[in-house]
Write a protein that holds these residues in place. Structure first.
Motif, PDB file in Angstrom:
ATOM      1  N   ALA A 178       0.835  -1.206   0.000  1.00  0.00           N
ATOM      2  CA  ALA A 178       0.000   0.000   0.000  1.00  0.00           C
ATOM      3  C   ALA A 178       0.870   1.258   0.000  1.00  0.00           C
ATOM      4  N   LEU A 179       1.902   1.271   0.820  1.00  0.00           N
ATOM      5  CA  LEU A 179       2.790   2.438   0.883  1.00  0.00           C
ATOM      6  C   LEU A 179       3.548   2.630  -0.426  1.00  0.00           C
ATOM      7  N   LEU A 180       3.956   1.526  -1.049  1.00  0.00           N
ATOM      8  CA  LEU A 180       4.632   1.606  -2.340  1.00  0.00           C
ATOM      9  C   LEU A 180       3.698   2.184  -3.409  1.00  0.00           C
ATOM     10  N   SER A 181       2.450   1.749  -3.411  1.00  0.00           N
ATOM     11  CA  SER A 181       1.465   2.281  -4.353  1.00  0.00           C
ATOM     12  C   SER A 181       1.244   3.771  -4.116  1.00  0.00           C
ATOM     13  N   MET A 182       1.147   4.172  -2.855  1.00  0.00           N
ATOM     14  CA  MET A 182       0.950   5.592  -2.537  1.00  0.00           C
ATOM     15  C   MET A 182       2.148   6.421  -2.976  1.00  0.00           C
ATOM     16  N   ALA A 183       3.357   5.927  -2.713  1.00  0.00           N
ATOM     17  CA  ALA A 183       4.559   6.664  -3.095  1.00  0.00           C
ATOM     18  C   ALA A 183       4.650   6.813  -4.612  1.00  0.00           C
ATOM     19  N   LEU A 184       4.366   5.734  -5.330  1.00  0.00           N
ATOM     20  CA  LEU A 184       4.399   5.791  -6.784  1.00  0.00           C
ATOM     21  C   LEU A 184       3.337   6.755  -7.312  1.00  0.00           C
ATOM     22  N   GLY A 185       2.156   6.739  -6.713  1.00  0.00           N
ATOM     23  CA  GLY A 185       1.098   7.667  -7.101  1.00  0.00           C
ATOM     24  C   GLY A 185       1.518   9.111  -6.919  1.00  0.00           C
ATOM     25  N   ILE A 186       2.162   9.404  -5.801  1.00  0.00           N
ATOM     26  CA  ILE A 186       2.625  10.780  -5.539  1.00  0.00           C
ATOM     27  C   ILE A 186       3.685  11.185  -6.558  1.00  0.00           C
ATOM     28  N   VAL A 187       4.613  10.287  -6.867  1.00  0.00           N
ATOM     29  CA  VAL A 187       5.656  10.589  -7.855  1.00  0.00           C
ATOM     30  C   VAL A 187       5.033  10.867  -9.223  1.00  0.00           C
ATOM     31  N   VAL A 188       4.073  10.047  -9.633  1.00  0.00           N
ATOM     32  CA  VAL A 188       3.419  10.239 -10.937  1.00  0.00           C
ATOM     33  C   VAL A 188       2.681  11.574 -10.974  1.00  0.00           C
ATOM     34  N   ILE A 189       1.978  11.912  -9.898  1.00  0.00           N
ATOM     35  CA  ILE A 189       1.239  13.181  -9.844  1.00  0.00           C
ATOM     36  C   ILE A 189       2.200  14.359  -9.912  1.00  0.00           C
ATOM     37  N   VAL A 190       3.261  14.312  -9.137  1.00  0.00           N
ATOM     38  CA  VAL A 190       4.230  15.414  -9.121  1.00  0.00           C
ATOM     39  C   VAL A 190       4.876  15.579 -10.491  1.00  0.00           C
ATOM     40  N   GLN A 191       5.288  14.471 -11.109  1.00  0.00           N
ATOM     41  CA  GLN A 191       5.908  14.561 -12.430  1.00  0.00           C
ATOM     42  C   GLN A 191       4.943  15.086 -13.484  1.00  0.00           C
ATOM     43  N   ALA A 192       3.672  14.706 -13.376  1.00  0.00           N
ATOM     44  CA  ALA A 192       2.686  15.184 -14.351  1.00  0.00           C
ATOM     45  C   ALA A 192       2.391  16.664 -14.174  1.00  0.00           C
ATOM     46  N   CYS A 193       2.554  17.160 -12.960  1.00  0.00           N
ATOM     47  CA  CYS A 193       2.244  18.572 -12.687  1.00  0.00           C
ATOM     48  C   CYS A 193       3.441  19.501 -12.896  1.00  0.00           C
ATOM     49  N   LEU A 194       4.636  18.936 -13.053  1.00  0.00           N
ATOM     50  CA  LEU A 194       5.808  19.774 -13.292  1.00  0.00           C
ATOM     51  C   LEU A 194       5.722  20.381 -14.680  1.00  0.00           C
ATOM     52  N   PRO A 195       6.282  21.578 -14.853  1.00  0.00           N
ATOM     53  CA  PRO A 195       6.278  22.177 -16.199  1.00  0.00           C
ATOM     54  C   PRO A 195       7.091  21.346 -17.181  1.00  0.00           C
ATOM     55  N   GLU A 196       6.754  21.467 -18.457  1.00  0.00           N
ATOM     56  CA  GLU A 196       7.431  20.718 -19.516  1.00  0.00           C
ATOM     57  C   GLU A 196       8.938  20.994 -19.486  1.00  0.00           C
ATOM     58  N   GLY A 197       9.731  19.936 -19.528  1.00  0.00           N
ATOM     59  CA  GLY A 197      11.173  20.069 -19.538  1.00  0.00           C
ATOM     60  C   GLY A 197      11.818  20.058 -18.161  1.00  0.00           C
ATOM     61  N   ALA A 198      11.009  20.093 -17.091  1.00  0.00           N
ATOM     62  CA  ALA A 198      11.558  20.046 -15.740  1.00  0.00           C
ATOM     63  C   ALA A 198      11.943  18.612 -15.418  1.00  0.00           C
ATOM     64  N   PRO A 199      12.944  18.420 -14.532  1.00  0.00           N
ATOM     65  CA  PRO A 199      13.394  17.056 -14.216  1.00  0.00           C
ATOM     66  C   PRO A 199      12.368  16.223 -13.511  1.00  0.00           C
TER      67      PRO A 199
END
Length: 146
Positions: free
Chosen positions: A125-146
């Protein structure tokens, strides 16, 4: 042919955010469920629909769009359909192989009572939550950001 066609970046980001929210939500749900030790003798009807919905959401984000766009560059309709069929078949075979490889050890662990069962459920469950947070953060970063 349609080589210039591209999914709008807003759609790509939105589907990635939806996948991230789904992973986060499933992780939270499983974490809450792992804290209760009641045993359910029969799975609820929605249990069987959950993987289908998760697969549909996952398919919307990224890989399905890329496969469809790649198919538009194939001049022959028959070859494009064959290409999509092979992609679908490869995806299904890969997911089945992964499921078969993981089913026995996870099933064995989850049938046992005690700390190991709860630790494994909480860890997943914690792994799923962590991966979800990473995906959300990466999707919300501006284009070209790391």
């Amino acid at each position: 042919m349609l080589a210039e066609v591209r999914l709008p970046p807003v759609f790509e980001r939105l589907t990635e955010v939806i996948v991230g929210v789904m992973l986060l939500g499933l992780g939270l749900w499983h974490l809450a469920r792992s804290r209760t030790s009641t045993r359910v003798s029969r799975a609820p009807a929605t249990t069987h629909a959950r993987p289908v919905v998760a697969g549909l959401v996952h398919g919307l984000a990224g890989s399905a769009g890329i496969a469809l766009l790649a198919a538009t560059t194939i001049p022959s309709r028959a070859l494009a359909v064959a290409y999509l069929g092979l992609i679908a078949l490869g995806t299904v075979v890969g997911m089945v192989a992964l499921t078969v490889a993981m089913a026995r050890p996870i099933g064995w662990t989850m049938q046992r009572e005690g700390a190991l069962k709860h630790v494994m459920a909480a860890l997943a469950a914690l792994l799923s939550m962590a991966l979800g947070i990473v995906v959300i953060v990466q999707a919300c970063l501006p284009e070209g950001a790391p």
